[in-house]
Design a protein around this motif. Structure first.
Motif, short mmCIF file in Angstrom:
data_model
loop_
_atom_site.label_atom_id
_atom_site.label_comp_id
_atom_site.label_asym_id
_atom_site.label_seq_id
_atom_site.Cartn_x
_atom_site.Cartn_y
_atom_site.Cartn_z
N GLU A 307 3.37 -7.40 -17.42
CA GLU A 307 3.00 -7.34 -16.00
C GLU A 307 3.79 -6.25 -15.27
OE1 GLU A 307 3.64 -11.25 -14.57
OE2 GLU A 307 1.81 -12.09 -15.48
N ASP A 311 2.32 -3.05 -13.41
CA ASP A 311 2.66 -2.71 -12.03
C ASP A 311 3.22 -1.29 -11.93
OD1 ASP A 311 3.03 -3.52 -9.24
OD2 ASP A 311 5.15 -3.31 -9.71
N TRP A 354 -9.36 -2.91 2.17
CA TRP A 354 -7.93 -3.26 2.15
C TRP A 354 -7.68 -4.70 2.58
CZ3 TRP A 354 -3.93 -0.44 0.26
CH2 TRP A 354 -4.20 0.90 -0.10
N SER A 356 -8.05 -7.47 0.80
CA SER A 356 -7.34 -8.25 -0.22
C SER A 356 -5.85 -7.94 -0.22
CB SER A 356 -7.95 -7.98 -1.60
OG SER A 356 -7.86 -6.59 -1.90
N ALA A 357 -5.49 -6.66 -0.05
CA ALA A 357 -4.07 -6.29 0.00
C ALA A 357 -3.40 -6.89 1.23
CB ALA A 357 -3.92 -4.77 0.00
N TRP A 359 -4.36 -9.75 2.75
CA TRP A 359 -4.27 -11.21 2.58
C TRP A 359 -3.09 -11.60 1.71
CZ3 TRP A 359 -10.21 -11.79 1.46
CH2 TRP A 359 -10.91 -11.72 2.70
N GLU A 360 -2.72 -10.75 0.73
CA GLU A 360 -1.57 -11.06 -0.12
C GLU A 360 -0.29 -11.20 0.69
OE1 GLU A 360 -1.27 -8.13 -3.14
OE2 GLU A 360 -3.13 -8.72 -4.16
N LYS A 361 -0.21 -10.50 1.85
CA LYS A 361 0.98 -10.59 2.71
C LYS A 361 0.67 -11.38 3.99
CE LYS A 361 3.60 -6.99 3.15
NZ LYS A 361 4.09 -5.62 3.47
N ASN A 362 -0.51 -12.00 4.01
CA ASN A 362 -0.91 -12.81 5.16
C ASN A 362 -0.91 -11.97 6.44
OD1 ASN A 362 -1.86 -15.18 6.31
ND2 ASN A 362 0.22 -15.90 6.86
N LYS A 396 1.77 -1.65 3.90
CA LYS A 396 2.99 -1.63 3.09
C LYS A 396 4.22 -1.90 3.95
CE LYS A 396 2.98 1.43 -0.05
NZ LYS A 396 2.99 2.76 -0.69
N ASN A 400 5.27 -9.74 6.34
CA ASN A 400 4.33 -10.86 6.21
C ASN A 400 4.03 -11.45 7.59
OD1 ASN A 400 4.41 -10.43 3.50
ND2 ASN A 400 5.79 -12.14 3.05
#
Length: 496
Positions: A307, A311, A354, A356-357, A359-362, A396, A400
């Motif tokens: 992984e 990355d 963008w 989904s990116a 949502w990963e950080k809310n 980036k 969050n």
């Protein structure tokens, strides 16, 4: 580095003389400055020379006429003094010896004529023509005219003499004519005396002009040779004081080009060095993680190592893509595939990509739409890259549970559109806002992974479209006051 000498040498060849000079230029290649100047100097000289011969001939004719006209005048006066009257009879008492002296001339023939008051011939040659009606004679004044006698051109001098007779005053006309042989000979001698030296002087003048131009253009040849002998990587400016004053503006323009070229070369060197440094880190990490994966025994640890490898490869791929995008845009002089684009639709599509990116950080990512269509002419690939880099940076650096908002609207100035991406991140200090637009530069103290290329790419895309990028503050909480970042891009509507 590319060899800059051919471009400079081609421009100098257009302005400076080549190694071989001549009045006739080859059909191929640029004209010689030496030959051009020589043509403009000698061509008028060669054209004026026949004109000078014609003027010299006319002046010589005038000079040759004057002394012989005075001789004719003396002859007229001498004959006038020998006319006598007895009663009403008029006669010319000219001894034979005097007549022989009057006609004694080795080259020309002399004619004379005395006409009485009734038009009768008193003495002389009857073939000598009378003055025209429009050319009346005056008493005591000598008049001159050109005529012909026996097929020969003659110069005639005539006057009126008033004699007293028993019937009263009687006008008598006296004429003396002479052929033009002596006059032609004198005029030819004058022309020869003036023209013949010119046949000797003219070639000397041509040689002196040739030599003078060669000496005058010698500094240009020396300058051309110095530029030709420069090393390929020599972008130092040319010494302006060593060049003639007339081409100092040209040298100054070349130096400006050399300064720009030096900046471009240094920028390329920095780009290559920075790119190599940026790529070395993820590649070294990939190698280390691959070596660790080979040593792992448990499937869980091997999975974790894989992984990390995935990355790191993703980050390296993103870095390579950004490097290629920046290099491609910096080497694009004109926009290709410039078409009509709905900027609001492009912003909405980029925002969806963008989600989904975010949502990963809310992160609350949204496009502030007012249901209007904002259209412009541009390159769709470049504008897509512009939105991707703006959103990538905003997501980036936004923590969050933050907010990122995309907005497209008309600017206050006609013909301009505004693209804004606002975030609730840490913001960029005012003293750092210009530096973050440089390639690979990142604000100190930031623990966010990145290449430092995103904003440089956005700035280049905006510049390629005739726009600009501004970094502003985004006030997202008034009490207590908190600032994020507002990336504002001005884009002209443009034409197809």
């Amino acid at each position: 580095m590319a060899d800059v000498r051919p471009a400079i040498d081609a421009e100098l060849q257009r302005l400076l003389p080549p190694e071989s000079y001549g009045l006739k230029h080859a059909s191929k290649g640029p004209r010689s400055l030496f030959g051009e100047i020589l043509d403009w100097m000698l061509a008028p000289l060669l054209l004026l020379w026949p004109m000078s011969i014609a003027v010299t001939y006319l002046v010589a004719q005038s000079i040759a006429t004057a002394p012989f006209d005075r001789s004719l005048e003396n002859s007229v006066q001498a004959i006038s003094q020998q006319i006598k009257t007895v009663g009403d009879q008029i006669s010319l008492t000219l001894p034979m010896s005097a007549r022989q002296i009057l006609r004694a001339d080795e080259n020309d023939t002399i004619y004379f004529q005395v006409i009485g008051p009734r038009g009768e011939l008193i003495a002389g040659d009857k073939d000598l023509s009378l003055p025209a009606d429009g050319d009346p004679l005056q008493v005591g004044t000598i008049t001159y005219r050109d005529s012909r006698i026996a097929g020969n051109e003659v110069r005639v001098a005539a006057t009126l003499v008033i004699l007293s007779t028993s019937t009263g005053p009687s006008p008598v006309m006296v004429q003396v004519a002479e052929t033009l042989e002596k006059r032609s000979q004198l005029a030819n001698e004058i022309i020869k005396g003036v023209i013949l030296p010119q046949f000797i002087i003219l070639p000397i003048v041509v040689v002196l002009v040739w030599f003078g131009l060669s000496r005058g253009l010698a500094p240009l040849n020396a300058l051309q040779n110095r530029i030709r002998n420069r090393l390929v990587d020599d972008t130092s400016p040319i010494e302006e004081r060593a060049a003639p004053q007339e081409i100092m503006p040209l040298i100054s323009s070349f130096n400006d080009v050399l300064y720009q070229l030096e900046d471009s070369v240094q920028s390329q060197k920095r780009f290559i060095a920075d790119a190599a440094h940026q790529l070395k880190t993820p590649l070294a990490g990939l190698r280390m993680q691959a070596e660790l994966a080979q040593r792992e025994n448990s499937p869980e640890e091997l999975q974790r190592s894989l992984e990390q490898i995935a990355d790191s490869s993703t980050r390296a791929t993103r870095l390579v893509q950004q490097l290629l995008s920046l290099a491609r845009m910096e080497n694009t002089n004109k926009l290709s595939e410039k078409i009509l684009i709905d900027l609001s639709q492009s912003a909405a599509d980029a925002t969806k990509n963008w989600l989904s990116a975010a949502w990963e950080k809310n992160i609350d990512l949204g496009y502030q739409s007012n249901q209007q269509s904002y259209k412009m002419y541009g390159n769709p690939v470049m504008l897509k890259e512009l939105f991707n880099n703006l959103l990538d940076n905003a997501i980036k650096y936004t923590p969050n549970n933050g907010t990122v908002t995309v907005d497209v609207r008309h600017a206050n100035q006609a013909g301009l559109l505004i693209v804004e991406v606002k975030d609730t991140g840490p913001g960029i200090p005012p003293e750092e806002r210009q530096r973050v637009l440089e390639r690979f530069y990142r604000v100190l103290g930031s623990d966010i992974e990145g290449s430092g290329l995103g904003l440089a790419i956005v700035k280049e895309i905006a510049t390629q479209h005739g726009g600009k990028l501004e970094i502003l503050e985004n006030i997202y909480q008034e009490s207590p006051l908190k600032y994020g970042t507002c990336m504002r891009v001005y884009l002209p509507v443009g034409t197809p």
